[in-house]
Each structure stands twice: as structure tokens, then as C-alpha cells.
Design an enzyme around this catalytic site. Structure first.
Site, short mmCIF file in Angstrom:
data_model
loop_
_atom_site.label_atom_id
_atom_site.label_comp_id
_atom_site.label_asym_id
_atom_site.label_seq_id
_atom_site.Cartn_x
_atom_site.Cartn_y
_atom_site.Cartn_z
N CYS A 82 0.90 -1.26 -0.17
CA CYS A 82 0.00 0.13 -0.08
C CYS A 82 0.85 1.22 -0.21
O CYS A 82 1.85 1.41 0.93
CB CYS A 82 -0.92 0.08 1.13
SG CYS A 82 -1.88 1.49 1.51
N PHE A 308 -25.43 -16.09 19.47
CA PHE A 308 -25.26 -15.03 18.79
C PHE A 308 -25.19 -15.18 17.20
O PHE A 308 -24.18 -14.92 16.73
CB PHE A 308 -23.78 -14.54 19.12
CG PHE A 308 -23.43 -14.40 20.95
CD1 PHE A 308 -23.64 -13.31 21.34
CD2 PHE A 308 -23.20 -15.50 21.46
CE1 PHE A 308 -23.37 -13.10 22.70
CE2 PHE A 308 -22.66 -15.41 22.70
CZ PHE A 308 -23.01 -14.22 23.33
N ASN A 313 -25.99 -16.79 9.82
CA ASN A 313 -24.62 -17.22 9.05
C ASN A 313 -23.97 -18.60 9.32
O ASN A 313 -23.69 -19.31 8.27
CB ASN A 313 -23.50 -16.30 9.57
CG ASN A 313 -22.28 -16.61 8.67
OD1 ASN A 313 -22.40 -16.30 7.48
ND2 ASN A 313 -20.97 -16.76 9.29
N GLU A 329 -30.34 -14.68 19.14
CA GLU A 329 -29.65 -13.33 18.76
C GLU A 329 -30.23 -12.29 19.68
O GLU A 329 -31.40 -12.39 20.07
CB GLU A 329 -29.91 -13.02 17.27
CG GLU A 329 -29.60 -11.67 17.02
CD GLU A 329 -27.93 -11.40 17.20
OE1 GLU A 329 -27.68 -10.35 17.52
OE2 GLU A 329 -27.17 -12.18 17.15
N ASP A 356 -31.25 -11.69 25.44
CA ASP A 356 -30.11 -11.02 25.73
C ASP A 356 -29.06 -11.91 26.36
O ASP A 356 -29.06 -12.30 27.85
CB ASP A 356 -30.52 -9.99 26.92
CG ASP A 356 -29.43 -8.89 27.39
OD1 ASP A 356 -28.34 -9.10 26.93
OD2 ASP A 356 -29.88 -8.03 27.95
N CYS A 407 -13.48 -13.49 18.03
CA CYS A 407 -12.71 -12.29 17.34
C CYS A 407 -12.00 -11.56 18.57
O CYS A 407 -11.59 -10.60 18.36
CB CYS A 407 -13.55 -11.32 16.65
SG CYS A 407 -15.00 -10.62 17.83
#
Length: 451
Positions: A82, A308, A313, A329, A356, A407
Site C-alpha cells: 500500500c 449470537f 450465518n 440473537e 439478551d 474475534c
């Protein structure tokens, strides 16, 4: 009343200094020790290198600096692709060989397991890797009209700054998006309120490229005409956002076709809105879903819980492989979208619920009864904050196997410690997922089994 004395702020000594870099921090900075023994974190420095740096921030027990000259280079240093690497805050590791990037991410994951969770995987999975360039299908570009810099600038935030780094192209964005940056910049510069256009959100679906323009003042008809012409010319869907997310609406085309991505291996179509979360790296997401399902070792009689779950997905492909699947969710709008996808794919062995999942006590909620059910397998894909409350509840579901997609390596390590040291599971497998090449972001997957 006696006046409070303000402590005089010691002026930062900007004298260039030399340092030997010993390791790589989890944020991608090189780490060494200065002559006074203080830990120094140096941008764009690699382990084994000797660099000259200038301090940028001083704290009591550590110092931040940025490299101004590499005196002795690592054999793993490469030329960044970059043109604005070092100024743009999007990537921090383009100067490091991709294989070594994975090595350090794997090392960071294992260190978190050891230090935070007091656990280690029995088997280390091979890293999940994909294309290094042109992989990013979601992004937020900043925009700002700066007369001193020639007008409108578009790009990502500068490193360690709120300023926007002018960008002609981005090497990690999908090419069809990267190539549009100059034309986007020129178009926004012609808008009547060009100083009130803070950002553009981008999503790339299998069937369309979408941009959402945030504008802080009402657009004139001439602005709408200009933006419509831009969208037509470049064959994109263009949405406007005058307020919060609920204000997002299409400009062109007036009634756009639904966005979707496909899992061909499972004959699944996932529809989503431009504002919905989807995984940034589409190619890695395909492999991740297939790998997670393989690691769950699903049987035709299995009941599976997906926590979640977002728009479905993982849940939708799971339903092709198991007897019954429940997705939960915490965003009601995403639950509605997941239900839509259930009907779209004609799945009758699947149910979605709102819950929740960060709440310690959900017993009084109308949760559809899923909390009282038992499941053979559980899949979790929480945000960076992890799944602390749901991990506490795992024993009540009594799953024989858990797949945890993360993540945030620190929160995965924390939750893994609970599953292993408190709930009696074994962490049989773990590995890194290169969802964000050239960044310090660590995505990972772990498998837990109970004998």
C-alpha cells in the site's frame, strides 16, 4: 478555597533513539527496552531488528514510539504494497511476511490461553488462510472537505489520529470498491453540503455493491441527481443516512433487490440489509462455516444451539446437517432477518429466538423455552466481549461438544478457562483464522469436548 495546582506536564523528549526489538505486541508494535529499562512499543518495528525511533507518547512504565529508520532489518521484513502504509491506520503488518503474521497471531492466541485461561489446546489446528489482498467486503470510509488539502478527501483514519488519510486505492478492499474511491471522492466534493458528509459505509454482496452515505444536512435535488448519476454509472446501490440507522433508505435504485451471499456447499442463501453485520472476509467465512460444522461432527439426530447467531450465518447451514437447530440473537431486527432466511431456504427444522445473551438472569424473559432445552452440540460466535454469561450456563444444556468462534483472544481464553477448569471440558483443538490479513486482529476457533 485553595486553588488546585495543576501538575506540570513534562515535555516529551523527541530526540531520536536506538533500540533492539525483542518481540511483537498484540497490537502489532515491536517491543524492546530502552536504556533506562522502560518498555518501549515501537510502530513498524519487527522482532530481531535494531531501529531508530522517535518517542510519540510517554507513560510512567512504558513509552510509545514510531520507527524512523531500520538499522538492522529482520529477514522477514518485506516492502508494503500500500502506498500509504504507515500513515493509514487500517493495516499495521504489511511490512511483515504473511506467514510470519500468522505465526505471531498464533503465538498471541496461545499466550492468552496460558496467561488468562490457564489452558492449552491438545491439538493446534492449521491456520485458516485465504487471499492476502482484495479480501475485504465491508468497510467504513471517512470523508472530509479540507480546502487546504485540495478539497474532498476520502480514506481511512490515520494511525493514532482522528484525521483521515487521503487514499486513491485500498489494497485490502474488494477491487470493485477500491477502484471507485477516486470517483467517489470527486462526486462527494461536488455535493452542496460537502463539508457535512462524514462517512460512507460499504458492503459487497454476491449480487451487488452497496454504499451508504451519511449526511448531516438535507441534500438538494441537484445533489440527489449527482449521486444518482454516480450510482447508475458504477452500477451500485446507493443508500442515504440522514440520521440514525433507522433513517437509512435507498436513493438508487428506488427499490433495490435484496442483498445476499451464498453457501453453495449447503445450498443456502443468506439475505441481509446494508446495515447488518456480516463477516468482512467472504472467502474465509465460507471456509469457517464449513470447518465449524466439520468440527462439530454433526449426526443426523443432533440438536444444535447456535448462540449470537445474527442473520443465520452458521445456523442456516447447520440446519442442513442436524435434526433440529435453535439460533439465539440479542438484536430483534437480526432475529427477524434470520426468520426471513429460514423461510427463504425452506427450513422446517430450525427456530430463532431473541435473547439478551449478556444478561445473567434470563429466567423471567419470554425466551421461547430454549433455555430449558438440552442440546447435543453448541456453537458460539460472540462479539469481542465474549460469552461470559452464556458459558456459565453451558452445563444446563449438557452438550457433548462446543465450537467457539472468537474475534477476541483474551475473552476466548477467559471463557475457555471456565469451560475447562470449572465445567470439566477438554479443549481438544484451537487455531487462528486469518480473517483480517495485514492487521493485528486475531480471529480464532476452539473446540471443547466432554468425555
Amino acid at each position: 478555597m485553595a486553588r488546585r495546582r495543576r501538575r506540570a506536564r513534562k515535555q516529551l523528549d523527541l530526540t531520536p533513539r536506538e533500540i533492539q526489538i525483542d518481540s511483537l505486541a498484540h497490537d502489532g508494535r515491536g517491543v524492546g527496552r530502552g536504556e533506562d529499562g522502560k518498555v518501549v512499543f515501537v510502530d513498524f518495528a519487527l522482532p530481531g531488528e535494531r531501529v531508530k525511533y522517535v518517542p510519540v507518547m510517554n507513560r510512567k512504565s512504558y513509552l510509545f514510539g514510531t520507527t524512523i529508520e531500520v538499522l538492522e532489518a529482520s529477514p522477514h521484513r518485506i516492502e508494503p504494497k500500500c502506498a500509504v502504509f504507515g500513515q493509514c491506520g487500517g493495516c499495521v503488518l504489511q511490512h511483515l511476511e504473511p506467514e510470519k503474521q500468522i505465526h505471531y497471531k498464533q503465538q498471541a492466541l496461545l499466550e492468552n490461553f496460558k496467561k488468562i485461561g490457564d489452558v492449552q489446546p491438545e491439538t493446534l489446528l492449521a491456520p485458516m488462510v485465504g487471499p492476502q489482498w482484495g479480501y475485504r467486503r465491508r468497510a467504513r470510509l471517512g470523508a472530509k472537505f479540507v480546502p487546504k488539502k485540495g478539497g474532498m478527501i476520502v480514506g481511512f483514519r490515520e494511525r493514532n489520529s482522528s484525521y483521515i488519510q487521503p487514499t486513491e486505492r485500498c489494497e485490502v478492499l474488494y477491487p470493485q470498491v477500491s477502484n471507485l474511491i477516486p470517483a467517489l471522492r470527486d462526486t462527494l466534493g461536488k455535493i452542496s453540503c460537502n463539508d457535512k458528509l462524514p462517512q460512507v459505509e460499504i458492503s459487497v454482496a454476491d449480487n451487488a455493491t452497496v454504499m451508504i452515505l451519511r449526511h448531516l444536512e438535507t441534500l438538494l435535488q441537484q445533489d440527489l441527481d449527482l449521486l444518482t448519476a454516480f450510482a447508475k454509472q458504477h452500477e451500485i446501490q446507493l443508500f442515504l443516512q440522514p440520521g440514525n440507522l433507522k433513517s437509512v433508505h435507498p436513493l438508487y435504485p428506488p427499490s433495490p433487490e435484496p442483498l445476499y451471499y451464498r453457501f453453495d456447499a449447503f445450498d443456502i442463501t443468506v439475505e441481509f440489509l446494508p446495515t447488518d453485520f456480516i463477516q468482512v472476509n467472504g472467502g474465509i467465512n465460507d471456509r469457517l462455516v464449513a470447518t465449524a460444522i466439520e468440527l462439530l461432527d454433526l449426526q443426523e439426530t443432533d440438536r444444535v444451539l447456535d448462540l449470537f447467531c445474527g442473520v443465520g450465518n452458521f445456523t442456516l447451514p447447520l440446519a442442513r446437517c442436524a435434526a433440529h437447530v435453535v439460533g439465539v440473537e440479542g438484536d430483534r431486527a437480526l432475529v427477524d432477518r434470520a426468520d426471513h432466511n429460514k423461510a427463504l431456504n425452506k427450513l422446517n427444522n430450525l427456530e430463532f429466538h431473541f435473547g439478551d445473551l449478556f444478561k445473567e438472569d434470563m429466567t423471567s424473559e419470554s425466551h421461547g423455552g430454549w433455555l430449558e432445552q438440552s442440546f447435543d452440540k453448541v456453537l458460539l460466535d460472540p462479539p469481542r466481549s465474549g460469552a461470559a454469561e452464556m458459558v456459565k450456563r453451558i452445563p444446563q444444556f449438557n452438550p457433548s461438544k462446543i465450537v467457539y468462534v472468537s474475534c477476541g483472544p483474551a475473552t476466548l481464553a477467559r471463557d475457555a478457562g471456565v469451560l475447562v477448569n470449572e465445567h470439566g471440558y477438554r479443549m481438544t483443538h484451537a487455531g487462528v483464522i486469518d480473517m483480517f490479513p495485514h492487521t493485528a486482529h486475531v480471529e480464532s476457533i476452539a473446540v471443547f469436548e466432554k468425555d
